[in-house]
Scaffold this motif. Structure first.
Motif, PDB file in Angstrom:
ATOM      1  N   THR A   1       0.857  -1.192   0.000  1.00 42.09           N
ATOM      2  CA  THR A   1       0.000   0.000   0.000  1.00 42.09           C
ATOM      3  C   THR A   1       0.887   1.233   0.000  1.00 42.09           C
ATOM      4  N   LYS A   2       0.363   2.338  -0.538  1.00 46.94           N
ATOM      5  CA  LYS A   2       1.180   3.546  -0.665  1.00 46.94           C
ATOM      6  C   LYS A   2       1.545   4.109   0.715  1.00 46.94           C
TER       7      LYS A   2
ATOM      8  N   GLN B   1      -4.532  -0.056   4.716  1.00 52.23           N
ATOM      9  CA  GLN B   1      -5.341  -0.238   3.518  1.00 52.23           C
ATOM     10  C   GLN B   1      -6.031   1.076   3.163  1.00 52.23           C
ATOM     11  N   PRO B   2      -6.035   1.399   1.878  1.00 54.33           N
ATOM     12  CA  PRO B   2      -6.633   2.680   1.484  1.00 54.33           C
ATOM     13  C   PRO B   2      -8.154   2.668   1.651  1.00 54.33           C
ATOM     14  N   ARG B   3      -8.701   3.853   1.752  1.00 59.88           N
ATOM     15  CA  ARG B   3     -10.153   3.981   1.820  1.00 59.88           C
ATOM     16  C   ARG B   3     -10.715   3.653   0.434  1.00 59.88           C
ATOM     17  N   VAL B   4     -11.608   2.701   0.388  1.00 59.87           N
ATOM     18  CA  VAL B   4     -12.158   2.269  -0.893  1.00 59.87           C
ATOM     19  C   VAL B   4     -13.147   3.315  -1.399  1.00 59.87           C
ATOM     20  N   PHE B   5     -13.178   3.495  -2.720  1.00 62.09           N
ATOM     21  CA  PHE B   5     -14.082   4.451  -3.355  1.00 62.09           C
ATOM     22  C   PHE B   5     -15.514   4.231  -2.865  1.00 62.09           C
ATOM     23  N   GLY B   6     -16.127   5.315  -2.410  1.00 64.54           N
ATOM     24  CA  GLY B   6     -17.517   5.215  -1.983  1.00 64.54           C
ATOM     25  C   GLY B   6     -17.696   4.788  -0.539  1.00 64.54           C
ATOM     26  N   HIS B   7     -16.595   4.485   0.144  1.00 57.40           N
ATOM     27  CA  HIS B   7     -16.687   4.145   1.561  1.00 57.40           C
ATOM     28  C   HIS B   7     -16.363   5.394   2.366  1.00 57.40           C
TER      29      HIS B   7
ATOM     30  N   ARG C   1     -11.973   2.164   6.469  1.00 58.40           N
ATOM     31  CA  ARG C   1     -12.831   1.022   6.722  1.00 58.40           C
ATOM     32  C   ARG C   1     -12.272   0.182   7.856  1.00 58.40           C
TER      33      ARG C   1
ATOM     34  N   GLU D   1     -18.664  11.200  -4.511  1.00 57.47           N
ATOM     35  CA  GLU D   1     -18.509   9.750  -4.576  1.00 57.47           C
ATOM     36  C   GLU D   1     -19.839   9.092  -4.272  1.00 57.47           C
ATOM     37  N   VAL D   2     -20.256   8.211  -5.138  1.00 59.44           N
ATOM     38  CA  VAL D   2     -21.474   7.453  -4.854  1.00 59.44           C
ATOM     39  C   VAL D   2     -21.141   6.460  -3.750  1.00 59.44           C
TER      40      VAL D   2
ATOM     41  N   ALA E   1     -11.511   1.950  -8.127  1.00 54.65           N
ATOM     42  CA  ALA E   1     -12.282   1.792  -6.894  1.00 54.65           C
ATOM     43  C   ALA E   1     -11.369   1.848  -5.666  1.00 54.65           C
TER      44      ALA E   1
END
Lengths: 348, 532
Positions: free
Chosen positions: A288-289, A335-341, A345, B265-266, B395
């Motif tokens: 992870t970055k 872990q990166p924050r997932v798109f839309g979360h 997380r 963001e949806v 994503a």
């Protein structure tokens, strides 16, 4: 038309493991040329020996594992490991030590864990440390850079030294060898000398050890090439070098008489090589970055700590191995924050 | 406040994480105007061309059908009507191979065309839709069978009904078309910009006057100009903006486009309406205009036929139900033997086993790839954890972790790593130096999770049934014992009672015999009458 239905994407895949490895080898060229220039033919002989042994060992193990040999050899990963190992060891290391180290790297550290992609440790660094703890004298006997030595070894003399241990007639070890700059700095600081006095020694160049600083520049050039080719990202090298420079800078600011200038730390040993070519080994580093930033910075700090207070001069190898152990844990918590979360997380 | 914000953010674009630049190959097919494909002799029209329930056939085999006639009625809320795309005889309603990754067959209406191409009577155009009830307009769109033509094929009327509690602030018209090779939306925008805007305006009315944002990738300058020119002709300028967005795959993904155009963001597992946004493909907008303003159902679409194996790549206006092989033949056939035939784009499309399958509403592209375009990637090598996949994932997932856990069949872990946020765009697999078919692993894992859920549901049902059975058996056992007990008690009570019981039985038998005799007599009599 084929009848096998394969999942998308359907286009040609531009990236290939073998090309990645070839780019790494290409990027090593300037640094290796500088090493040969300053430390003689031994560097090249070590590389040739290590590559031959690594490829043979890889093939042998793959055949024992009843796996296809050609793809394993063809991905050039064994060659990269061999070259990195060969340029880390002294240019006059007895041949059997190079052989032993290469076998250790390929057979034990890489293949026993399942081959490429599965080794938790950087094979070249593990082999380096294995030799260092087993044969500390041989592993810390470095040649003096070319311009400081009383006798530059010719190719045949280098061959003879590596394969038989024989020195040229009338030449003693002292005439051709010298402590590495980091080692010399440590030794003289321990004797109570001040930085200004130490810097008067001919071992010192403009910002690092004489010769060494140009080798480091060669690897820096290669590192920039890797960044440009997007083989590696900036996260690990920049965080590692920045952490090392900041740590060194703080101590230097506090007491410049007993702590070397940060550039010395960057350009005298394996810091640059380590930052761009070793710590960035994707298999054993963080993925992870954020993890890579932590991973790199930790290596930089550990390098500084070992160099300043530790018993070994060769801090990069230890620091990398140490952080290899921590890599999975760091990955887990970064872990990166997932798109839309929303927010970070929850970790599983 | 909102006005100031929109002023400040005017023309501002956002970015999404990752994405890749793929050689776009759009020049193969975007230089010629859309050509209308001639009428085929046979149309195979699947009854499910959309997300949701299969439409219910309302015609009978052997019947003559007319162009635009309803063949199958939308069944349930999420469904779409299916119409005949030319006139002729309905010869069969039977399973036929359809464009689907599985290669399986599904129910189709087969029409032998008569060449007359005669229209059925169409409903009145709703040119005055501004004065109509929104439900009425929506019903028209539902009747016309309009679905998302960008590939997802979600029924448009459902998307245009976000519910009374949901205020839609932004309507996005998706003209991004980020998949390489595909140019049907490009050509549609160039040739029917006015209709797209008219459709957008109808949707604007249905959704309660949101602003309209139109996103077009900057590799389609002609389409952008055409749309801008058309917009200048309308009175929509006050609330409509057309934005040129950087070419980056997958900008045309709904969630990615929303992010690019609005910065929002949806939320995961939610639809865009949750944040006040509705996104529609340009093709769907044009289809809405056709349905409302002309009363014409969705019976054709523009399809890109391309790939270097095609002799003359181009865009065709194709009737739904035309076999793919006809399209290829119309484009001059193959220039060289294709290695792969793909429905959709190279990044997300699926390989089709043979070209006899029909064109459906979401089928935007037929791609015949040569050996050079889709070389055998060779066996997958071990993952070297280079992390390129995570760098390109739109994503923001960790594709290699997903891969490890999918491969290990660790279905819990794979969900912990948010497998279901994967949009299967293929970026990760595209950049993987080890050529691991990553998307295939994710699809496999998703299917396994679904299968497990189904299994769980079934097991739960079985458990409930089993428990109910247990209860029933226990009750029956209890009742049986109670009966026995009563009987025993009655026996013990005295023989007189038993006597009466026997007498009653005798009487019952006697009565039954009499009934049977009467029945027989009646039957005999009936026979006699019949004979006579």
């Amino acid at each position: 038309m084929t009848n096998t239905l394969v999942s998308s994407p359907h286009g040609a895949r531009p990236n290939r493991v073998d090309r990645v490895m070839q780019e790494v080898l290409l990027a090593l060229v300037p640094g290796v040329l500088a090493m040969i220039w300053f430390f003689g033919w031994g560097v090249l002989i070590n590389i040739a020996l290590a590559v031959a042994v690594a490829v043979a060992a890889e093939a042998a193990v793959m055949s024992m594992r009843r796996r296809p040999i050609a793809p394993a050899i063809g991905d050039y990963s064994a060659v990269v490991t061999a070259v990195l190992f060969a340029i880390s060891v002294p240019p006059t290391l007895p041949w059997w030590m190079t052989l032993l180290g290469t076998l250790f790297a390929i057979v034990l550290v890489k293949q026993l864990y399942g081959g490429i992609g599965y080794n938790p440790f950087n094979p070249a660094m593990a082999a380096y440390v294995f030799l260092l703890v087993s044969y500390p004298v041989a592993m810390t006997t470095w040649l003096a850079p070319d311009m400081l030595t009383a006798h530059a070894l010719s190719f045949t003399e280098s061959m003879r030294l590596i394969f038989t241990g024989g020195l040229p007639n009338g030449i003693a070890w002292d005439a051709i060898s010298a402590a590495t700059p980091l080692d010399a700095m440590r030794g003289k600081l321990d004797q109570g000398m001040l930085i200004e006095e130490i810097r008067l020694s001919p071992l010192w160049g403009d910002f690092g050890g004489r010769g060494w600083e140009w080798v480091a520049n060669g690897f820096l050039l290669g590192g920039v090439y890797l960044l440009w080719r997007r083989i590696i990202t900036w996260h690990i090298p920049v965080s590692m070098l920045a952490a090392l420079a900041v740590a060194a800078g703080v101590f230097w600011l506090v007491d410049p008489t007993t702590h070397p200038f940060p550039a010395f730390h960057l350009f005298s040993g394996a810091a640059i090589l380590g930052a761009f070519f070793i710590a960035t080994d994707p298999v054993s580093a963080c993925t992870t970055k954020t993890g890579q930033l932590i991973f790199g910075a930790s290596i930089g700090l550990v390098v500084f700590a070992i160099r300043t207070w530790g018993g070994y001069p060769d801090a990069v190898a230890f620091a990398v191995l140490l952080m290899n152990i921590a890599a999975p844990t760091i990955d887990h918590y970064t872990q990166p924050r997932v798109f839309g979360h929303s927010g970070n997380r929850a970790n599983p | 406040m909102a006005a100031i914000q929109s002023l400040l953010h005017r023309d501002r674009l956002w970015t999404f994480h990752g994405g890749i630049h793929v050689p776009d190959e759009k020049a193969l097919s975007n230089s010629r105007p859309v050509e209308v494909m001639p009428l085929p002799t046979r149309l195979v029209i699947p009854l499910q061309q959309h997300i949701g329930a299969t439409a219910r056939p309302v015609v009978t085999v052997g019947e003559r059908v007319l162009k635009g006639q309803l063949l199958a009625q939308a069944e349930g809320y999420v469904s779409a009507c299916i119409h005949a795309s030319s006139s002729g005889t309905l010869v069969a309603i039977e399973p036929h191979p359809v464009p689907h990754p599985s290669g399986l067959s599904a129910l189709c209406a087969v029409i032998e065309t008569d060449g007359e191409d005669a229209w059925t009577e169409l409903p009145e155009p709703m040119t005055h839709y501004g004065q109509l009830d929104v439900a009425e307009i929506r019903e028209r769109i539902r009747w016309a069978g309009v679905v998302g033509l960008g590939g997802a094929s979600f029924p448009t009327s459902v998307k245009l009904n976000p519910g009374p509690d949901q205020r839609i602030r932004t309507l996005i018209i998706n003209g991004a078309e980020c998949e390489p090779y595909i140019t049907c939306d490009d050509l549609l925008m160039r040739e029917r910009a006015g209709d797209i805007l008219a459709g957008a305006r109808i949707m604007h009315h249905l959704l309660g006057d949101p602003r309209i944002l139109i996103g077009i990738e900057d590799n389609k300058p002609e389409a952008f100009e055409a749309m801008r020119f058309a917009l200048a002709e309308t009175d929509m300028k006050g609330y409509t903006e057309i934005r040129s967005i950087p070419t980056l795959y997958p900008s045309g993904g709904e969630k990615q486009l929303i992010r690019i155009l609005t910065g929002e963001e949806v939320p995961t597992h939610a639809i865009p309406a949750r944040i006040g946004i509705v996104c529609q493909n340009v093709g769907s907008a044009a289809a809405v205009a056709d349905a409302v303003l002309e009363g014409r159902p969705l019976i054709s679409r523009v399809v890109t036929v391309t790939g270097r194996a095609i002799a003359e790549p181009r865009n065709l206006e194709v009737r739904i139900g035309t076999p793919v092989s006809d399209l290829i033949a119309h484009c001059g056939g193959y220039r060289e033997r294709p290695r792969k035939l793909v429905c959709g784009g190279p990044m997300m499309g699926f390989e089709i086993a043979h070209p006899e399958i029909p064109v459906t509403k979401p089928a935007n592209c037929v791609l015949a790839l040569t050996e050079a375009e889709t070389p055998d990637a060779g066996p997958a090598l071990a993952c070297i954890r280079c992390g390129r996949c995570a760098e390109v994932c739109p994503a923001k997932l960790l594709p290699q972790q997903l891969y490890w856990h999918a491969r290990a069949k660790d279905l819990d872990r794979v969900q912990d790593y948010n497998l279901f946020d994967c949009i299967e765009c293929g970026c990760c697999a595209q950049v993987c130096p080890s050529h691991i078919p990553l998307v295939q692993y994710y699809r496999y894992a998703k299917n396994e999770v679904w299968a497990r859920e189904e299994e769980k549901r079934k097991a739960e049902l079985a458990r409930m049934r089993h428990e109910a059975k247990q209860v029933r058996l226990e009750r029956q056992e209890r009742e049986r014992k109670a009966r026995l007990r009563r009987k025993k008690e009655s026996l013990e009570a005295g023989p007189e009672k038993g006597q009466t019981d026997q007498e009653a039985k005798k009487a019952a038998i006697e009565a039954a015999k009499q009934r049977a005799a009467a029945k027989k007599a009646a039957a005999a009599k009936a026979e006699e009458t019949n004979d006579a």
